[in-house]
Motif scaffolding. Sequence first.
Motif, PDB file in Angstrom:
ATOM      1  N   PRO A  40       0.799  -1.235   0.000  1.00 32.86           N
ATOM      2  CA  PRO A  40       0.000   0.000   0.000  1.00 32.86           C
ATOM      3  C   PRO A  40       0.823   1.272   0.000  1.00 32.86           C
ATOM      4  CG  PRO A  40       0.010  -1.015   2.176  1.00 32.86           C
ATOM      5  CD  PRO A  40       0.666  -1.993   1.248  1.00 32.86           C
ATOM      6  N   ILE A  41       2.107   1.166   0.305  1.00 35.13           N
ATOM      7  CA  ILE A  41       2.985   2.333   0.239  1.00 35.13           C
ATOM      8  C   ILE A  41       4.288   1.951  -0.458  1.00 35.13           C
ATOM      9  CG2 ILE A  41       2.058   3.442   2.322  1.00 35.13           C
ATOM     10  CD1 ILE A  41       4.527   2.458   3.824  1.00 35.13           C
ATOM     11  N   ALA A  42       4.912   2.930  -1.092  1.00 34.09           N
ATOM     12  CA  ALA A  42       6.242   2.757  -1.661  1.00 34.09           C
ATOM     13  C   ALA A  42       7.238   3.460  -0.746  1.00 34.09           C
ATOM     14  CB  ALA A  42       6.308   3.332  -3.073  1.00 34.09           C
ATOM     15  N   SER A 106      -2.382   3.308  -2.279  1.00 37.33           N
ATOM     16  CA  SER A 106      -3.719   2.728  -2.201  1.00 37.33           C
ATOM     17  C   SER A 106      -4.811   3.781  -2.376  1.00 37.33           C
ATOM     18  CB  SER A 106      -3.903   2.029  -0.851  1.00 37.33           C
ATOM     19  OG  SER A 106      -5.230   1.583  -0.688  1.00 37.33           O
ATOM     20  N   ASP A 107      -5.853   3.434  -3.129  1.00 33.43           N
ATOM     21  CA  ASP A 107      -7.008   4.321  -3.273  1.00 33.43           C
ATOM     22  C   ASP A 107      -7.779   4.443  -1.963  1.00 33.43           C
ATOM     23  OD1 ASP A 107      -6.519   4.851  -5.968  1.00 33.43           O
ATOM     24  OD2 ASP A 107      -7.609   3.054  -6.608  1.00 33.43           O
ATOM     25  N   LYS A 108      -7.577   3.506  -1.042  1.00 33.52           N
ATOM     26  CA  LYS A 108      -8.267   3.514   0.240  1.00 33.52           C
ATOM     27  C   LYS A 108      -7.579   4.434   1.252  1.00 33.52           C
ATOM     28  CE  LYS A 108      -9.711  -1.299  -0.347  1.00 33.52           C
ATOM     29  NZ  LYS A 108      -9.640  -2.684   0.226  1.00 33.52           N
ATOM     30  N   GLY A 109      -6.393   4.915   0.925  1.00 41.25           N
ATOM     31  CA  GLY A 109      -5.626   5.692   1.890  1.00 41.25           C
ATOM     32  C   GLY A 109      -4.891   4.770   2.845  1.00 41.25           C
ATOM     33  N   VAL A 110      -3.796   5.253   3.394  1.00 39.91           N
ATOM     34  CA  VAL A 110      -2.965   4.447   4.282  1.00 39.91           C
ATOM     35  C   VAL A 110      -2.694   5.230   5.563  1.00 39.91           C
ATOM     36  CG1 VAL A 110      -0.771   3.240   4.568  1.00 39.91           C
ATOM     37  CG2 VAL A 110      -1.852   3.339   2.312  1.00 39.91           C
ATOM     38  N   LEU A 111      -2.994   4.629   6.697  1.00 38.49           N
ATOM     39  CA  LEU A 111      -2.656   5.214   7.995  1.00 38.49           C
ATOM     40  C   LEU A 111      -1.382   4.553   8.499  1.00 38.49           C
ATOM     41  CD1 LEU A 111      -3.147   6.858  10.600  1.00 38.49           C
ATOM     42  CD2 LEU A 111      -4.560   4.944  11.407  1.00 38.49           C
ATOM     43  N   ILE A 112      -0.322   5.356   8.658  1.00 40.09           N
ATOM     44  CA  ILE A 112       0.897   4.865   9.309  1.00 40.09           C
ATOM     45  C   ILE A 112       0.719   5.134  10.794  1.00 40.09           C
ATOM     46  CG2 ILE A 112       3.406   5.003   9.440  1.00 40.09           C
ATOM     47  CD1 ILE A 112       3.423   6.170   6.646  1.00 40.09           C
ATOM     48  N   PHE A 173       0.031   9.097  10.776  1.00 37.25           N
ATOM     49  CA  PHE A 173       0.084   9.897   9.560  1.00 37.25           C
ATOM     50  C   PHE A 173      -0.708   9.190   8.473  1.00 37.25           C
ATOM     51  CE2 PHE A 173       3.887  10.298  12.052  1.00 37.25           C
ATOM     52  CZ  PHE A 173       3.996  11.674  12.226  1.00 37.25           C
ATOM     53  N   THR A 174      -1.602   9.886   7.813  1.00 36.23           N
ATOM     54  CA  THR A 174      -2.420   9.302   6.761  1.00 36.23           C
ATOM     55  C   THR A 174      -1.920   9.752   5.394  1.00 36.23           C
ATOM     56  OG1 THR A 174      -4.359   9.260   8.200  1.00 36.23           O
ATOM     57  CG2 THR A 174      -4.751   9.079   5.837  1.00 36.23           C
ATOM     58  N   LEU A 175      -1.737   8.777   4.497  1.00 34.40           N
ATOM     59  CA  LEU A 175      -1.275   9.051   3.143  1.00 34.40           C
ATOM     60  C   LEU A 175      -2.348   8.659   2.140  1.00 34.40           C
ATOM     61  CD1 LEU A 175       2.392   7.640   3.240  1.00 34.40           C
ATOM     62  CD2 LEU A 175       1.661  10.012   3.487  1.00 34.40           C
ATOM     63  N   ASP A 198      10.053  -1.516  11.320  1.00 32.92           N
ATOM     64  CA  ASP A 198       8.700  -1.978  11.057  1.00 32.92           C
ATOM     65  C   ASP A 198       7.739  -0.796  11.059  1.00 32.92           C
ATOM     66  OD1 ASP A 198       9.372  -4.612  10.793  1.00 32.92           O
ATOM     67  OD2 ASP A 198       8.741  -5.209  12.815  1.00 32.92           O
ATOM     68  N   LEU A 199       6.967  -0.651   9.987  1.00 39.53           N
ATOM     69  CA  LEU A 199       5.903   0.343   9.918  1.00 39.53           C
ATOM     70  C   LEU A 199       4.567  -0.369  10.069  1.00 39.53           C
ATOM     71  CD1 LEU A 199       7.097   2.528   6.886  1.00 39.53           C
ATOM     72  CD2 LEU A 199       7.377   3.008   9.321  1.00 39.53           C
ATOM     73  N   ASP A 200       3.763   0.056  11.036  1.00 40.43           N
ATOM     74  CA  ASP A 200       2.435  -0.507  11.256  1.00 40.43           C
ATOM     75  C   ASP A 200       1.404   0.325  10.502  1.00 40.43           C
ATOM     76  OD1 ASP A 200       3.395  -2.498  13.011  1.00 40.43           O
ATOM     77  OD2 ASP A 200       3.461  -1.053  14.641  1.00 40.43           O
ATOM     78  N   LEU A 201       0.687  -0.311   9.585  1.00 41.83           N
ATOM     79  CA  LEU A 201      -0.248   0.377   8.705  1.00 41.83           C
ATOM     80  C   LEU A 201      -1.671  -0.096   8.926  1.00 41.83           C
ATOM     81  CD1 LEU A 201       1.749  -0.041   5.350  1.00 41.83           C
ATOM     82  CD2 LEU A 201       2.066   1.708   7.116  1.00 41.83           C
ATOM     83  N   VAL A 202      -2.616   0.758   8.564  1.00 40.22           N
ATOM     84  CA  VAL A 202      -4.024   0.382   8.485  1.00 40.22           C
ATOM     85  C   VAL A 202      -4.511   0.808   7.100  1.00 40.22           C
ATOM     86  CG1 VAL A 202      -6.349   0.706   9.378  1.00 40.22           C
ATOM     87  CG2 VAL A 202      -4.400   0.634  10.964  1.00 40.22           C
ATOM     88  N   VAL A 203      -4.993  -0.167   6.322  1.00 36.12           N
ATOM     89  CA  VAL A 203      -5.465   0.088   4.959  1.00 36.12           C
ATOM     90  C   VAL A 203      -6.863  -0.506   4.814  1.00 36.12           C
ATOM     91  CG1 VAL A 203      -4.984  -0.164   2.500  1.00 36.12           C
ATOM     92  CG2 VAL A 203      -3.093  -0.115   4.133  1.00 36.12           C
ATOM     93  N   GLY A 204      -7.833   0.344   4.562  1.00 35.98           N
ATOM     94  CA  GLY A 204      -9.203  -0.141   4.434  1.00 35.98           C
ATOM     95  C   GLY A 204      -9.699  -0.859   5.667  1.00 35.98           C
ATOM     96  N   GLY A 205      -9.272  -0.417   6.827  1.00 38.37           N
ATOM     97  CA  GLY A 205      -9.701  -1.028   8.087  1.00 38.37           C
ATOM     98  C   GLY A 205      -8.910  -2.255   8.481  1.00 38.37           C
ATOM     99  N   GLU A 206      -7.967  -2.681   7.668  1.00 33.85           N
ATOM    100  CA  GLU A 206      -7.176  -3.871   7.961  1.00 33.85           C
ATOM    101  C   GLU A 206      -5.735  -3.490   8.300  1.00 33.85           C
ATOM    102  OE1 GLU A 206      -7.395  -6.596   4.750  1.00 33.85           O
ATOM    103  OE2 GLU A 206      -9.564  -6.944   4.960  1.00 33.85           O
TER     104      GLU A 206
END
Length: 262
Positions: A40-42, A106-112, A173-175, A198-206
């Motif tokens: 979901p992120i580069a 991601s089109d859903k946005g990414v929360l780091i 941070f939201t991308l 390690d980056l902890d992400l949330v993408v589309g609620g997951e």
Amino acid sequence: MLQSISKGWWFVVGGTVLAVIGAAAGIYVPKALDPQDERPIAINLVSNPATVPTWGNDVFSFVMPTTARPATSPPLDCPSIVDWAHRNGGVDQEATRVRLVAQGLSDKGVLIQGMRAHIIRRSERPDPGGTSLTCGGGQGTVTPRQIAMNLDEAVPSAEYATKVDGRLPLFGFTLDRGETEVFELTATTMGTVEWAIDLDLVVGGESQKVQVTNHGQPFRTTGFVSPHGYRVMAGTDHWVECAGTPPTCGSTAVSPAEFRYS
């Protein structure tokens, strides 16, 4: 011997990781961020801190293994010295500094929502090594907004180092797709550590996790202080010899052909 850092597995970390978030405007962001895959992120990693303006006035030191037999002589400019030391087995002394450029895919946005140090191997004591090489330093400082991570905690996690309205804001941070965030991170240790990010992400609620390494290899940091080393002083064009802890450097130019690594 410092050779155990690369061939052995004895690592410990003690200290603090400081990360800095820079605004995308006015900061160089590479056109191509790697890897371009299904994540979901580069992420683009800049592992040479001497090329990053934030640390342009910092001092950079590396502990060379006693077995070092470089095929070429160390250069004189600090960015080239950093790359040369790493290519020849040098380990970051006291601090490892890296810049991470993250871009949302991601089109859903990414929360780091978190940044953690993944400790691979560690030792409670800094592994003894050989000669140290040092460059950098100068006038002036840069004071960016900081995020801190105490690796002595059971679950090290990032938080702001500066209070806002009397308290520490939560890390997050939201991308959106195409949006970029810049992290400038400093990891310090009093022991010896091999580690990843390690980056902890949330993408589309997951929840997802993305691990960042040093171009496929672990980051390596040691608190070992060599009693002998060489340094290019800021504003000069030659190496000098240093001895003692803390080191005292001479003023007579020393040829790299005369360097002793053990």
